[in-house]
Design a protein around this motif. Structure first.
Motif, PDB file in Angstrom:
ATOM      1  N   GLN A  24       0.802  -1.225   0.000  1.00 45.06           N
ATOM      2  CA  GLN A  24       0.000   0.000   0.000  1.00 45.06           C
ATOM      3  C   GLN A  24       0.833   1.273   0.000  1.00 45.06           C
ATOM      4  O   GLN A  24       0.345   2.313  -0.394  1.00 45.06           O
ATOM      5  N   ASP A  29      -6.517   6.111   1.563  1.00 43.35           N
ATOM      6  CA  ASP A  29      -7.454   7.233   1.485  1.00 43.35           C
ATOM      7  C   ASP A  29      -6.767   8.558   1.813  1.00 43.35           C
ATOM      8  O   ASP A  29      -7.116   9.595   1.255  1.00 43.35           O
ATOM      9  N   SER A  99     -10.768   4.770   5.959  1.00 46.08           N
ATOM     10  CA  SER A  99     -11.917   3.897   5.668  1.00 46.08           C
ATOM     11  C   SER A  99     -11.548   2.625   4.923  1.00 46.08           C
ATOM     12  O   SER A  99     -12.048   1.550   5.240  1.00 46.08           O
ATOM     13  N   THR A 100     -10.697   2.727   3.911  1.00 47.74           N
ATOM     14  CA  THR A 100     -10.320   1.540   3.145  1.00 47.74           C
ATOM     15  C   THR A 100      -9.780   0.458   4.067  1.00 47.74           C
ATOM     16  O   THR A 100     -10.117  -0.716   3.929  1.00 47.74           O
ATOM     17  N   CYS A 101      -8.960   0.842   5.004  1.00 46.03           N
ATOM     18  CA  CYS A 101      -8.385  -0.122   5.955  1.00 46.03           C
ATOM     19  C   CYS A 101      -9.443  -0.625   6.942  1.00 46.03           C
ATOM     20  O   CYS A 101      -9.390  -1.778   7.375  1.00 46.03           O
ATOM     21  N   PHE A 104     -11.774  -3.333   5.145  1.00 43.98           N
ATOM     22  CA  PHE A 104     -11.117  -4.528   4.615  1.00 43.98           C
ATOM     23  C   PHE A 104     -11.323  -5.656   5.615  1.00 43.98           C
ATOM     24  O   PHE A 104     -10.930  -5.545   6.769  1.00 43.98           O
TER      25      PHE A 104
END
Length: 124
Positions: A24, A29, A99-101, A104
């Protein structure tokens, strides 16, 4: 289905794994918000804008350093996240993650993809 690609080993927890964070570079984000200021107006980024604006100290310094180094071509964007504690294989700033983390999920298709990509046993 008989396709063996759907026979994924079940993972009990993310604890001690961190493989999704190995490619990553930095919290995704927050990178997006830094590189695209107009995203601040996008309602889907509202929670991340709030979290981003509260970043201070080491988490913010690491993100800013990452952005500066990648812009200068000094480091790759697909390396381990700068927030990843590679000894413990977990996020050093877990409560501040974007948010992405947060969305997941363990045993999701993405989880299995990163585990397979990393060569974790049980995948062919």
């Amino acid at each position: 289905m008989s396709d063996s690609s759907f026979n994924f080993p079940i993972v009990e927890s993310c604890s001690g794994c961190g493989v999704c964070c190995h490619v990553q570079g930095a919290p995704p984000d927050f990178v997006a918000l830094s590189l695209n200021p107009h995203f601040r107006e996008d309602p889907s980024f509202a929670e991340d804008v709030e979290r981003f604006d509260k970043l201070a100290g080491e988490p913010r310094d690491l993100l800013l350093s990452y952005l500066k180094q990648t812009a200068a071509g000094e480091i790759r964007t697909d390396g381990p996240c700068v927030w990843l504690d590679e000894n413990k294989e977990q996020c050093r700033f877990y409560d501040q993650r974007p948010s992405t983390c947060r969305v997941f999920e363990v045993n999701s298709p993405g989880c299995h993809y990163y585990r397979k990509l990393s060569g974790i046993e049980g995948y062919s």
